[in-house]
Design a protein around this motif. Structure first.
Motif, short mmCIF file in Angstrom:
data_model
loop_
_atom_site.label_atom_id
_atom_site.label_comp_id
_atom_site.label_asym_id
_atom_site.label_seq_id
_atom_site.Cartn_x
_atom_site.Cartn_y
_atom_site.Cartn_z
N PRO A 199 -4.75 0.00 -7.92
CA PRO A 199 -5.49 0.73 -7.05
C PRO A 199 -4.98 0.51 -5.54
O PRO A 199 -4.91 -0.72 -5.34
CB PRO A 199 -7.00 0.34 -7.34
CG PRO A 199 -6.97 -0.26 -8.68
CD PRO A 199 -5.54 -0.63 -8.82
N GLY A 200 -4.63 1.48 -4.88
CA GLY A 200 -4.37 1.23 -3.35
C GLY A 200 -2.75 1.10 -3.12
O GLY A 200 -2.53 1.01 -2.00
N GLY A 201 -2.04 0.93 -4.33
CA GLY A 201 -0.32 0.82 -4.11
C GLY A 201 0.25 0.19 -5.45
O GLY A 201 0.02 0.78 -6.41
N PRO A 222 0.91 -1.15 -0.04
CA PRO A 222 0.18 -0.05 -0.07
C PRO A 222 0.91 1.36 -0.01
O PRO A 222 0.89 2.06 0.86
CB PRO A 222 -0.86 -0.04 1.29
CG PRO A 222 0.14 -0.88 2.18
CD PRO A 222 0.97 -1.77 1.26
N ILE A 266 5.24 -6.40 4.76
CA ILE A 266 3.92 -6.31 5.41
C ILE A 266 4.30 -5.39 6.62
O ILE A 266 3.49 -4.43 7.06
CB ILE A 266 3.18 -7.50 5.54
CG1 ILE A 266 2.75 -8.19 4.35
CG2 ILE A 266 1.92 -7.31 6.77
CD1 ILE A 266 1.86 -9.51 4.56
N GLU A 267 5.18 -5.97 7.43
CA GLU A 267 5.44 -5.03 8.64
C GLU A 267 5.95 -3.68 8.41
O GLU A 267 5.60 -2.92 9.21
CB GLU A 267 6.54 -5.79 9.35
CG GLU A 267 6.06 -7.02 10.19
CD GLU A 267 7.11 -7.73 10.81
OE1 GLU A 267 6.89 -8.83 11.49
OE2 GLU A 267 8.33 -7.13 11.26
N LEU A 268 6.67 -3.59 7.46
CA LEU A 268 7.05 -2.25 7.12
C LEU A 268 6.06 -1.30 6.34
O LEU A 268 5.99 -0.11 6.79
CB LEU A 268 8.09 -2.21 6.15
CG LEU A 268 9.56 -2.83 6.74
CD1 LEU A 268 10.54 -3.03 5.49
CD2 LEU A 268 10.17 -1.59 7.49
N PHE A 269 5.26 -1.90 5.69
CA PHE A 269 4.25 -0.98 4.82
C PHE A 269 2.74 -1.43 4.79
O PHE A 269 1.88 -0.52 4.55
CB PHE A 269 4.77 -0.96 3.34
CG PHE A 269 6.29 -0.72 2.98
CD1 PHE A 269 6.61 0.72 3.29
CD2 PHE A 269 7.04 -1.40 2.57
CE1 PHE A 269 7.68 0.79 3.18
CE2 PHE A 269 8.34 -1.17 2.13
CZ PHE A 269 8.72 0.03 2.44
N GLY A 270 2.49 -2.63 5.27
CA GLY A 270 1.09 -3.11 5.32
C GLY A 270 1.02 -3.88 3.82
O GLY A 270 1.80 -4.64 3.53
N THR A 271 -0.33 -4.20 3.77
CA THR A 271 -0.70 -5.03 2.55
C THR A 271 -1.95 -4.48 1.97
O THR A 271 -2.72 -3.73 2.44
CB THR A 271 -0.80 -6.36 3.10
OG1 THR A 271 -0.96 -7.35 1.85
CG2 THR A 271 -2.00 -6.64 3.95
N ILE A 272 -2.03 -5.18 0.59
CA ILE A 272 -3.54 -4.64 0.01
C ILE A 272 -3.99 -6.02 -0.37
O ILE A 272 -3.55 -6.86 -0.99
CB ILE A 272 -3.29 -3.82 -1.28
CG1 ILE A 272 -2.49 -2.90 -1.18
CG2 ILE A 272 -4.59 -3.77 -2.29
CD1 ILE A 272 -1.90 -2.06 -2.40
N GLU A 273 -5.60 -6.15 -0.17
CA GLU A 273 -6.26 -7.11 -0.50
C GLU A 273 -6.52 -7.04 -1.96
O GLU A 273 -6.82 -6.21 -2.55
CB GLU A 273 -7.58 -7.08 0.17
CG GLU A 273 -8.36 -8.12 0.07
CD GLU A 273 -10.10 -8.03 0.54
OE1 GLU A 273 -10.31 -6.79 0.19
OE2 GLU A 273 -10.54 -8.94 0.88
#
Lengths: 164, 118
Positions: A104-106, A13, A147-154
């Motif tokens: 979309p989103g990243g 993201p 994921i820990e650094l930036f998060g994730t996109i579904e």
């Protein structure tokens, strides 16, 4: 002669600028590599990425045995892709394509690695026992750290690590 | 934009995203989340939106909220804080939330992220 392919996709993201800045900086490889591998950039990472850049690393992938890796950045297209190829190291072939694109989103981050291991038939025998599980572990770790650094996109697309 | 506040939070509801600020030392429980859920349902109906959790103040978030309290049309969650402690807490929350999840240190970054979905 068996050439293996590993493919992964991950969705982050973040903006394409931020993704490129992070992923194309070899100094960040240490952050996303398992600690037990004792990854160290020895030289070549002091400038922004460019084609022809030689980067030297030390890694300790298996049984505490230190390996020197030398890779060359062969292709770079700003905010789209870069390719690194092993020039010296444990594989007979290591050709790693890193792609990023906006979604979309990243961004979608895609890695395609074509690799070959030495030792002929013996190499092919040890691949499913040692090399493949270790690579899977390394890429699972990287996914978790990102994921820990930036998060994730579904997304509906697969997030799996695929070996061909 | 619609603004709502009560004894435990403040929320600003925009077209594409909502900015939620939970007050200091509040335990954000399932019961409290259901109050917000009603507000969000009424405002967004079936329209998709992104939730921006602006963690200005320290508070607790019950894991139950992620299991039972999230609306289907909430497409993503952004956590905004410049504090490392809040970020560490968010890392633990991320696996509980099965959708898009991001960390930002400023509200502006989170808003840009939310807009990029639409």
């Amino acid at each position: 002669m068996k050439i293996y392919t590993l493919k992964t996709k991950q969705y982050l993201p973040i903006s394409i600028e931020k993704a490129w800045e992070f992923l194309s900086d070899p100094k960040n490889l240490k952050t996303i590599t398992p600690e037990y591998m004792k990854f160290e950039v020895v030289s070549g990472a002091d400038r922004k990425m460019y084609p022809g850049q030689i980067i030297q690393y030390i890694v300790t992938p298996i049984a505490g045995i230190k390996n020197k890796w030398v890779t060359e950045i062969t292709h770079v297209k700003n905010k789209e892709y870069f390719v690194d190829e092993q020039r010296f190291g444990p594989y007979s072939l290591w050709h790693h394509k890193h792609f990023i694109k906006e979604i979309p989103g990243g961004v979608e981050m895609e890695d395609i690695i074509d690799y070959k291991i030495p030792l002929g038939i013996l190499g092919q025998l040890i691949h499913p026992m040692i090399v493949k599980p270790r690579l899977k572990e390394v890429f699972e770790y990287r996914k978790k750290k990102l994921i820990e650094l930036f998060g994730t996109i579904e997304t509906k697309a697969s997030n799996e690590i695929i070996f061909v | 934009m619609e603004h709502f506040s009560n004894e435990f939070c403040q929320i600003d509801l925009y077209d594409q995203y909502a900015i939620l600020t939970i007050n200091e030392n509040v335990e954000f429980s399932l019961g409290r989340a259901s109050i917000l859920r009603d507000k969000l349902k009424k405002h967004y109906e079936s329209k998709s939106f992104i939730m921006i959790s602006h963690r200005k103040f320290e508070h607790k978030v019950s894991p139950e909220i992620y299991k039972q309290g999230v609306l289907d049309n909430m497409k993503g969650l952004a956590i905004v804080s410049s504090s490392d402690k809040e970020r560490d807490k968010a890392i633990l929350e991320q696996p509980l939330y099965g959708k898009s999840f991001a960390f930002f240190s400023t509200l502006e970054e989170a808003k840009a992220w939310a807009k990029s979905f639409f």
